[in-house]
Design a protein around this motif. Structure first.
Motif, short mmCIF file in Angstrom:
data_model
loop_
_atom_site.label_atom_id
_atom_site.label_comp_id
_atom_site.label_asym_id
_atom_site.label_seq_id
_atom_site.Cartn_x
_atom_site.Cartn_y
_atom_site.Cartn_z
N SER A 13 7.31 -0.98 -10.67
CA SER A 13 6.53 -0.23 -9.69
C SER A 13 5.84 -1.17 -8.70
CB SER A 13 5.48 0.63 -10.39
OG SER A 13 6.10 1.64 -11.12
N ASN A 14 5.31 -2.28 -9.19
CA ASN A 14 4.68 -3.24 -8.29
C ASN A 14 5.69 -3.87 -7.33
OD1 ASN A 14 2.18 -2.78 -9.42
ND2 ASN A 14 2.28 -4.54 -10.80
N MET A 15 6.87 -4.15 -7.84
CA MET A 15 7.92 -4.70 -6.96
C MET A 15 8.31 -3.66 -5.91
SD MET A 15 10.16 -6.77 -9.83
CE MET A 15 11.61 -6.84 -8.82
N ALA A 16 8.41 -2.41 -6.32
CA ALA A 16 8.74 -1.33 -5.37
C ALA A 16 7.66 -1.22 -4.30
CB ALA A 16 8.89 0.00 -6.11
N TYR A 17 6.41 -1.36 -4.71
CA TYR A 17 5.31 -1.30 -3.74
C TYR A 17 5.46 -2.41 -2.69
CZ TYR A 17 0.63 -1.70 -1.80
OH TYR A 17 -0.43 -1.78 -0.94
N LEU A 18 5.80 -3.60 -3.13
CA LEU A 18 6.00 -4.70 -2.18
C LEU A 18 7.16 -4.41 -1.24
CD1 LEU A 18 5.42 -7.79 -4.51
CD2 LEU A 18 3.90 -6.91 -2.72
N LYS A 21 6.03 -1.98 1.36
CA LYS A 21 5.23 -2.67 2.39
C LYS A 21 6.13 -3.39 3.39
CE LYS A 21 1.05 -3.23 2.05
NZ LYS A 21 0.01 -2.55 2.77
N CYS A 22 7.28 -3.87 2.93
CA CYS A 22 8.24 -4.57 3.80
C CYS A 22 9.24 -3.60 4.43
CB CYS A 22 8.98 -5.65 3.01
SG CYS A 22 7.94 -6.96 2.40
N LYS A 23 9.02 -2.30 4.22
CA LYS A 23 9.86 -1.24 4.78
C LYS A 23 11.31 -1.32 4.32
CE LYS A 23 6.80 -0.58 8.62
NZ LYS A 23 6.57 -0.42 10.00
N GLN A 24 11.51 -1.78 3.10
CA GLN A 24 12.84 -1.81 2.49
C GLN A 24 12.93 -0.64 1.51
OE1 GLN A 24 13.54 -5.72 0.88
NE2 GLN A 24 13.19 -6.72 2.85
N PHE A 25 13.04 0.54 2.09
CA PHE A 25 12.91 1.77 1.32
C PHE A 25 14.06 2.02 0.35
CE2 PHE A 25 10.48 2.59 5.28
CZ PHE A 25 9.22 2.56 4.69
N LEU A 55 6.07 8.89 -9.31
CA LEU A 55 6.54 10.01 -8.49
C LEU A 55 5.90 10.00 -7.11
CD1 LEU A 55 6.66 12.94 -11.08
CD2 LEU A 55 8.59 11.82 -9.96
N SER A 56 4.63 9.63 -7.06
CA SER A 56 3.94 9.55 -5.77
C SER A 56 4.58 8.48 -4.88
CB SER A 56 2.46 9.26 -6.00
OG SER A 56 1.77 9.28 -4.78
N SER A 57 4.94 7.36 -5.47
CA SER A 57 5.63 6.31 -4.71
C SER A 57 6.97 6.81 -4.19
CB SER A 57 5.86 5.07 -5.58
OG SER A 57 4.63 4.48 -5.93
N MET A 58 7.69 7.56 -5.03
CA MET A 58 8.99 8.09 -4.60
C MET A 58 8.80 9.10 -3.48
SD MET A 58 12.02 7.42 -5.41
CE MET A 58 13.35 7.88 -4.37
N ALA A 59 7.78 9.92 -3.59
CA ALA A 59 7.49 10.90 -2.54
C ALA A 59 7.19 10.19 -1.23
CB ALA A 59 6.32 11.79 -2.94
N PHE A 60 6.47 9.09 -1.30
CA PHE A 60 6.16 8.32 -0.10
C PHE A 60 7.44 7.74 0.52
CE2 PHE A 60 5.04 4.37 2.10
CZ PHE A 60 4.18 4.87 3.06
N VAL A 61 8.33 7.23 -0.31
CA VAL A 61 9.62 6.71 0.19
C VAL A 61 10.40 7.83 0.86
CG1 VAL A 61 11.86 5.78 -0.51
CG2 VAL A 61 9.76 4.76 -1.41
N TYR A 62 10.44 8.99 0.23
CA TYR A 62 11.12 10.13 0.85
C TYR A 62 10.50 10.45 2.21
CZ TYR A 62 13.54 11.37 -3.53
OH TYR A 62 14.33 11.39 -4.64
#
Length: 157
Positions: A13-18, A21-25, A55-62
């Motif tokens: 999850s932390n790696m996904a957050y980074l 931030k780098c817009k590598q969705f 799930l919130s992170s995934m929703a943000f990516v979507y």
């Protein structure tokens, strides 16, 4: 082994957050999916907070990739999970409902936006004073949504 899986989930999850931030969705989405799969192994008592966060992170990516329906559905799942847990309060609900409301605004679904903003107001009134700035902002957003709904020919609110 449970703690090791939980740790791996947090790392993913932390790696996904980074990556977000780098817009590598796309890459972030892959890591969130992997994190979600690991969460399924954990007992329910260990995964509630991590599941909502994932799930919130995934929703943000979507949302950022303009998959608004998927984003809205995923945020809705987060709200339902929060409802079932004592770890979340009204302000947590408001945060997600406002995100959902913003998605409805982008989709020009003013009827749903009005409904969500009314829910936000109910929750805000539980923990904010009546003259709080957040309540005023929500009231203003609600008035705007009602006007847009009326302008679009809507009549049933």
């Amino acid at each position: 082994w449970i703690e090791a899986i939980a740790d791996q989930t947090i790392i993913l999850s932390n790696m996904a957050y980074l990556l977000i931030k780098c817009k590598q969705f796309d890459d972030a989405s892959d890591l969130i999916d992997a994190s979600f799969e690991l969460l399924q192994i954990l007992p329910d008592s260990k995964k509630s907070v991590m599941l909502v966060s994932t799930l919130s992170s995934m929703a943000f990516v979507y949302y950022r990739t303009r998959k608004y329906k998927a984003s809205l559905d995923t945020y809705s799942a987060c709200v339902q999970l929060q409802d079932k847990s004592y770890l979340y309060d009204e302000s947590d609900q408001v945060e997600l409902l406002l995100k959902m409301s913003d998605i409805c605004k982008k989709q020009k679904d003013y009827e749903k936006r009005i409904y969500l903003l009314r829910c936000v107001l109910v929750y805000q009134q539980c923990y904010l004073s009546e003259d709080d700035e957040e309540i005023e902002e929500t009231n203003n957003a609600l008035a705007e949504a009602v006007q847009k709904f009326a302008d679009a020919g809507g009549t049933n609110i």
